[in-house]
Write a protein that holds these residues in place. Structure first.
Motif, PDB file in Angstrom:
ATOM      1  N   TRP A 162      54.434 -16.063  20.863  1.00  0.00           N
ATOM      2  CA  TRP A 162      54.784 -14.699  20.443  1.00  0.00           C
ATOM      3  C   TRP A 162      55.606 -13.990  21.504  1.00  0.00           C
ATOM      4  O   TRP A 162      55.307 -14.090  22.706  1.00  0.00           O
ATOM      5  N   SER A 163      56.626 -13.274  21.064  1.00  0.00           N
ATOM      6  CA  SER A 163      57.417 -12.490  21.999  1.00  0.00           C
ATOM      7  C   SER A 163      58.027 -11.297  21.278  1.00  0.00           C
ATOM      8  O   SER A 163      57.875 -11.138  20.056  1.00  0.00           O
ATOM      9  N   MET A 164      58.722 -10.442  22.051  1.00  0.00           N
ATOM     10  CA  MET A 164      59.434  -9.270  21.530  1.00  0.00           C
ATOM     11  C   MET A 164      60.872  -9.341  22.016  1.00  0.00           C
ATOM     12  O   MET A 164      61.108  -9.655  23.184  1.00  0.00           O
ATOM     13  N   SER A 165      61.814  -9.013  21.142  1.00  0.00           N
ATOM     14  CA  SER A 165      63.203  -9.099  21.573  1.00  0.00           C
ATOM     15  C   SER A 165      64.090  -8.169  20.771  1.00  0.00           C
ATOM     16  O   SER A 165      63.761  -7.776  19.642  1.00  0.00           O
ATOM     17  N   THR A 166      65.223  -7.821  21.365  1.00  0.00           N
ATOM     18  CA  THR A 166      66.292  -7.130  20.658  1.00  0.00           C
ATOM     19  C   THR A 166      67.365  -8.174  20.356  1.00  0.00           C
ATOM     20  O   THR A 166      67.191  -9.361  20.652  1.00  0.00           O
ATOM     21  N   SER A 167      68.469  -7.736  19.825  1.00  0.00           N
ATOM     22  CA  SER A 167      69.559  -8.676  19.570  1.00  0.00           C
ATOM     23  C   SER A 167      70.200  -9.153  20.866  1.00  0.00           C
ATOM     24  O   SER A 167      70.957 -10.134  20.863  1.00  0.00           O
ATOM     25  N   LYS A 168      69.859  -8.486  21.991  1.00  0.00           N
ATOM     26  CA  LYS A 168      70.513  -8.805  23.260  1.00  0.00           C
ATOM     27  C   LYS A 168      69.580  -9.374  24.324  1.00  0.00           C
ATOM     28  O   LYS A 168      70.043 -10.007  25.271  1.00  0.00           O
ATOM     29  N   GLU A 169      68.272  -9.136  24.216  1.00  0.00           N
ATOM     30  CA  GLU A 169      67.387  -9.581  25.297  1.00  0.00           C
ATOM     31  C   GLU A 169      65.969  -9.832  24.800  1.00  0.00           C
ATOM     32  O   GLU A 169      65.509  -9.238  23.829  1.00  0.00           O
ATOM     33  N   ASN A 170      65.283 -10.723  25.521  1.00  0.00           N
ATOM     34  CA  ASN A 170      63.861 -10.970  25.326  1.00  0.00           C
ATOM     35  C   ASN A 170      63.104 -10.012  26.242  1.00  0.00           C
ATOM     36  O   ASN A 170      63.284 -10.034  27.462  1.00  0.00           O
ATOM     37  N   ASP A 220      68.857  -0.869  17.517  1.00  0.00           N
ATOM     38  CA  ASP A 220      68.487  -0.588  16.129  1.00  0.00           C
ATOM     39  C   ASP A 220      67.075  -1.046  15.794  1.00  0.00           C
ATOM     40  O   ASP A 220      66.382  -0.414  14.990  1.00  0.00           O
ATOM     41  N   TYR A 221      66.666  -2.155  16.394  1.00  0.00           N
ATOM     42  CA  TYR A 221      65.381  -2.746  15.988  1.00  0.00           C
ATOM     43  C   TYR A 221      64.864  -3.665  17.087  1.00  0.00           C
ATOM     44  O   TYR A 221      65.655  -4.310  17.787  1.00  0.00           O
ATOM     45  N   VAL A 222      63.560  -3.693  17.256  1.00  0.00           N
ATOM     46  CA  VAL A 222      62.913  -4.664  18.144  1.00  0.00           C
ATOM     47  C   VAL A 222      62.112  -5.615  17.267  1.00  0.00           C
ATOM     48  O   VAL A 222      61.245  -5.183  16.501  1.00  0.00           O
ATOM     49  N   SER A 223      62.432  -6.873  17.351  1.00  0.00           N
ATOM     50  CA  SER A 223      61.747  -7.885  16.536  1.00  0.00           C
ATOM     51  C   SER A 223      60.624  -8.533  17.321  1.00  0.00           C
ATOM     52  O   SER A 223      60.723  -8.708  18.537  1.00  0.00           O
ATOM     53  N   THR A 224      59.576  -8.888  16.615  1.00  0.00           N
ATOM     54  CA  THR A 224      58.596  -9.803  17.188  1.00  0.00           C
ATOM     55  C   THR A 224      58.918 -11.184  16.656  1.00  0.00           C
ATOM     56  O   THR A 224      59.276 -11.350  15.490  1.00  0.00           O
ATOM     57  N   THR A 225      58.826 -12.147  17.525  1.00  0.00           N
ATOM     58  CA  THR A 225      59.157 -13.520  17.133  1.00  0.00           C
ATOM     59  C   THR A 225      57.951 -14.428  17.314  1.00  0.00           C
ATOM     60  O   THR A 225      57.083 -14.181  18.161  1.00  0.00           O
ATOM     61  N   VAL A 226      57.922 -15.482  16.506  1.00  0.00           N
ATOM     62  CA  VAL A 226      56.810 -16.430  16.528  1.00  0.00           C
ATOM     63  C   VAL A 226      57.364 -17.853  16.433  1.00  0.00           C
ATOM     64  O   VAL A 226      58.312 -18.112  15.681  1.00  0.00           O
ATOM     65  N   GLY A 227      56.786 -18.744  17.209  1.00  0.00           N
ATOM     66  CA  GLY A 227      57.067 -20.166  17.087  1.00  0.00           C
ATOM     67  C   GLY A 227      55.751 -20.907  16.925  1.00  0.00           C
ATOM     68  O   GLY A 227      55.028 -21.105  17.896  1.00  0.00           O
ATOM     69  N   PRO A 228      55.368 -21.295  15.704  1.00  0.00           N
ATOM     70  CA  PRO A 228      54.062 -21.927  15.471  1.00  0.00           C
ATOM     71  C   PRO A 228      54.095 -23.446  15.641  1.00  0.00           C
ATOM     72  O   PRO A 228      54.878 -24.131  14.987  1.00  0.00           O
ATOM     73  N   GLU A 229      53.269 -23.963  16.523  1.00  0.00           N
ATOM     74  CA  GLU A 229      53.163 -25.411  16.741  1.00  0.00           C
ATOM     75  C   GLU A 229      52.062 -25.956  15.831  1.00  0.00           C
ATOM     76  O   GLU A 229      50.889 -25.691  16.049  1.00  0.00           O
ATOM     77  N   GLN A 230      52.447 -26.721  14.825  1.00  0.00           N
ATOM     78  CA  GLN A 230      51.525 -27.172  13.777  1.00  0.00           C
ATOM     79  C   GLN A 230      50.972 -28.560  14.068  1.00  0.00           C
ATOM     80  O   GLN A 230      51.723 -29.539  14.116  1.00  0.00           O
ATOM     81  N   GLU A 231      49.653 -28.661  14.245  1.00  0.00           N
ATOM     82  CA  GLU A 231      48.996 -29.962  14.402  1.00  0.00           C
ATOM     83  C   GLU A 231      48.410 -30.404  13.065  1.00  0.00           C
ATOM     84  O   GLU A 231      48.006 -29.574  12.241  1.00  0.00           O
ATOM     85  N   TYR A 232      48.307 -31.732  12.876  1.00  0.00           N
ATOM     86  CA  TYR A 232      47.802 -32.260  11.616  1.00  0.00           C
ATOM     87  C   TYR A 232      47.413 -33.722  11.800  1.00  0.00           C
ATOM     88  O   TYR A 232      47.813 -34.374  12.763  1.00  0.00           O
ATOM     89  N   PHE A 233      46.611 -34.236  10.876  1.00  0.00           N
ATOM     90  CA  PHE A 233      46.235 -35.649  10.840  1.00  0.00           C
ATOM     91  C   PHE A 233      46.879 -36.317   9.631  1.00  0.00           C
ATOM     92  O   PHE A 233      47.052 -35.689   8.577  1.00  0.00           O
ATOM     93  N   LEU A 234      47.206 -37.596   9.779  1.00  0.00           N
ATOM     94  CA  LEU A 234      47.646 -38.432   8.662  1.00  0.00           C
ATOM     95  C   LEU A 234      46.744 -39.654   8.596  1.00  0.00           C
ATOM     96  O   LEU A 234      46.625 -40.388   9.575  1.00  0.00           O
ATOM     97  N   ILE A 235      46.094 -39.861   7.457  1.00  0.00           N
ATOM     98  CA  ILE A 235      45.227 -41.030   7.287  1.00  0.00           C
ATOM     99  C   ILE A 235      45.618 -41.759   6.002  1.00  0.00           C
ATOM    100  O   ILE A 235      46.264 -41.180   5.114  1.00  0.00           O
TER     101      ILE A 235
END
Length: 697
Positions: free
Chosen positions: A323-331, A184-199
């Motif tokens: 970043w990747s592409m996947s269906t409900s069944k496979e990457n 039905d659909y192919v999704s693009t997926t994202v996992g963002p790794e966020q860096e930051y400073f604390l002072i």
């Protein structure tokens, strides 16, 4: 604690669990078709959803709602409207209709548009993105939305992203159908790794540069930087740990799948990484994460810095885009055990390689910001040259394909750690190459160029659309093939041969790679005004228009907005430097010189034989620094006035880069030198040592 996490996770989100529990079954089924199949949303369904959503939000204390959107500034915006609706007898009821859920009409006149509309054309529309769940924040029901002008042009980051996701899905499904798979659909997926400073907050409040620009415009390096490599994955300070724990709780309540947290390379630098999600949802979550970081830090006496380079001389902060592409069944980027035999994987891999090579210039624009210019290519982040790292095994596959030579897959090497009690395991053939801007890491590509403060919508919009373009070309060719398998092999082979130049597994930080990249013909746009013209290159406009992601007008508007943004940021930095130099630093230096001169005179009054060599030497050097600063102030002020007077935005942005930034560097060098010898009690700014190596109370 685990039970508590399960109890609070998503507790402030109108997610599918809540929908299934509260919505009538027919309404839920219709909305589910919208969520998972892109089916249109009927207004009657919207009315039911709105009523249930309002009751749910009020139970959580919400009194207002907002259409939460992402204008071209890159951050989020919201206008709060109350549920309250007075009735004739002096009482009130709480109302929220399907129309109010689906569409809003905020005033668009004060948002950047790059010429898409005049100030007098104020109307803009927000449209509900039902694929990104609504949530309650600060007693307000937040509804993720797109934002468009009265005439339909995208005034935001989300609209093109959603269009690009649809474009890629359509073309990827065509490829999968050729492999005998209907989805039905192919999704693009994202996992963002966020860096930051604390002072420490008290130090931040004493630094006008941090308050106004997000980075230190002055500051001599601390005696200790990051050279001991002790902060990375080191023990987390108690105060920071407490902040991280509450941040996890807040994010989990909002359905953000925060997973990993640790100290980063630079002192006071940290990272939070979530589990990947569908692209638009992951990006919404990342924007929420940045907002919550900045809101929560002051509670612990800290300030969260999201600028890409808040401190000179130590690593800046990025945001890796997995970043990747996947269906409900496979990457679709999972090579399995035998990538040479996995034709489907090779087709999608080849499409990504071709897309990145052909549209590297456009992809580069997505990470072009004034802050990110300070880190790209600075031996702490990938260079401005976009290349692809694929690892040893895939490179061997690619070389075998390109040269028509037989491929013998390398045996998975056993890692024997030499201690009986430690386990033996197989070596991962992809390794990790931190110097690569675009690295294949097993079943995804990690785009490492984005800066920590960026909205990842731009990068993913371009990546999705470029890959859709290549998949369309592949599908057009393969759908008419008599021998599908032979045609696929020939297509992959041709792609690899034509685009092998973009693959590089070596050290991206090295000077040799810059020379080699030039020989290969890879673009190397080192700063923002040089990179941004790719937004309006004919081939890139054609790409976006072909897939309905952006029109020529929308592309030109983004070029104007980004050029103007660059000029404004550098102008603010220049004016801040001038004010600090004139009102804080030069008076401090002069006061200390006065003290030195008084000490010299006092010594001589006691006895001419008393040595004043130390005081005289310091006074002479400070006097030179003060003169250099005074000259630099005059030069910077003149350069800023000249650049600011230009009316052509392209010329203005380049003038700020070519003339104003170098003048800022000269002023900083003189001031930083003065800081190293000025008395600590006279210097008005918290030092790098004080900010980065604060002691817990």
């Amino acid at each position: 604690m685990a039970a508590n996490v399960m109890e609070i996770y998503g507790s402030k989100v109108f997610n599918e669990h809540v929908m299934k529990e509260r919505l009538p079954s027919a309404t839920y089924k219709s909305l589910k078709d919208t969520l998972h199949k892109g089916a249109p949303l009927d207004i009657e369904v919207a009315n039911v959803v709105a009523s249930v959503m309002k009751r749910w939000a009020m139970e959580l204390g919400a009194t207002h709602y907002t259409h939460w959107f992402q204008p071209l500034t890159g951050i989020t915006s919201e206008k709060h409207d109350g549920f309250v609706s007075p009735v004739g007898d002096g009482t009130a009821i709480m109302e929220f209709s399907g129309k109010e859920l689906v569409r809003g009409e905020p005033d668009a006149s004060s948002f950047p548009s790059g010429g898409l509309r005049a100030t007098c054309e104020a109307r803009g529309y927000t449209a509900w993105d039902p694929t990104s769940y609504a949530f309650v924040k600060d007693d307000v029901l937040c509804i993720p939305t797109a934002f468009v002008s009265y005439t339909g042009e995208a005034l935001d980051k989300k609209t093109p992203l959603l269009r690009s996701m649809k474009a890629l899905s359509i073309q990827a499904r065509r490829i999968l159908k050729l492999f005998g798979k209907d989805t039905d659909y192919v999704s693009t997926t994202v996992g963002p790794e966020q860096e930051y400073f604390l002072i420490p907050k008290e130090d931040y409040e004493k630094r006008q540069d941090l308050i106004l620009t997000g980075r230190t415009l002055f500051g001599a390096p601390a005696a200790k930087g990051q050279e001991l490599e002790e902060h990375y994955f080191g023990t987390i300070r108690p105060r920071v740990s407490a902040f991280m724990k509450e941040l996890d709780d807040v994010l989990w309540e909002l359905g953000v799948p925060a997973k990993t947290k640790h100290n980063e390379v630079a002192p006071c630098q940290h990272e939070l990484a979530p589990i990947f999600d569908t692209s638009n949802v992951a990006i919404d979550h990342n924007l929420l994460t940045m907002e919550m970081m900045q809101k929560l830090a002051p509670k612990y006496g800290l300030v969260c810095l999201l600028h890409e380079k808040p401190f000179e001389g130590v690593n800046g902060s990025g945001k890796h885009n997995n970043w990747s592409m996947s269906t409900s069944k496979e990457n679709l980027l999972d090579p399995g055990d035998t990538p040479m035999e996995n034709l489907q994987f090779l087709v999608f891999l080849a499409a990504v390689i071709k897309a990145v090579d052909e549209y590297a210039d456009l992809l580069r624009t997505s990470v072009a910001t004034p802050g990110n210019d300070h880190r790209l290519g600075a031996n702490e982040a990938p260079p401005a040259i976009i290349s692809i790292f694929v690892g040893e095994e895939l490179e061997a596959v690619i070389d075998a394909i390109a040269s028509d030579s037989p491929y013998a897959g390398p045996m998975r090497m056993k890692m024997d750690l030499g201690v009986d009690v430690l386990p033996k395991f197989s070596k991962d053939t992809t390794d990790r190459n931190r110097t690569s801007p675009f690295a294949f890491t097993g079943n995804k590509f990690e785009f490492r160029m984005p800066g920590s403060h960026e909205n990842l919508s731009d990068a993913n919009t371009i990546l999705n659309t470029a890959v859709a373009k290549e998949l369309k070309g592949y599908a057009d060719e393969l759908e008419g093939a008599e021998d599908f398998t032979s045609a696929v092999i020939a297509l992959v082979k041709r792609t690899i041969r034509d685009h092998r130049r973009v693959i590089f597994n070596g050290d991206g930080y090295s000077a040799e790679w810059e020379i080699e990249a030039e020989r290969r013909g890879l673009p190397n746009k080192k700063y923002t005004p040089a990179a941004l013209p790719a937004l309006i290159a004919p081939k890139n406009i054609q790409l976006m228009e072909e897939f309905g992601v952006m029109t020529r007008t929308e592309m030109f508007s983004r070029y104007e907005v980004e050029m103007e943004h660059y000029a404004k940021i550098i102008n603010i930095e220049a004016l801040t430097m001038l004010e600090m130099a004139r009102k804080q630093l030069l008076p401090a230096i002069n006061a200390y010189m006065g003290q030195l001169a008084a000490t010299i005179n006092a010594k001589r009054a006691v006895s001419q034989s008393l040595s004043t060599r130390s005081e005289t030497s310091t006074l002479e050097q400070l006097s030179k620094d003060a003169d250099a600063m005074s000259d630099a102030v005059a030069h910077l002020a003149a350069a800023e006035r000249t650049a600011q007077s230009l009316t052509d935005m392209t010329k203005k942005a380049n003038a700020f880069h070519d003339s104003v930034l170098p003048a800022m560097d000269v002023l900083r060098a003189a001031a930083d030198n003065a800081e190293t010898i000025c008395g600590e009690e006279y210097w008005p700014l918290p030092s790098y040592s004080q900010m980065l190596y604060y002691v817990e109370g």
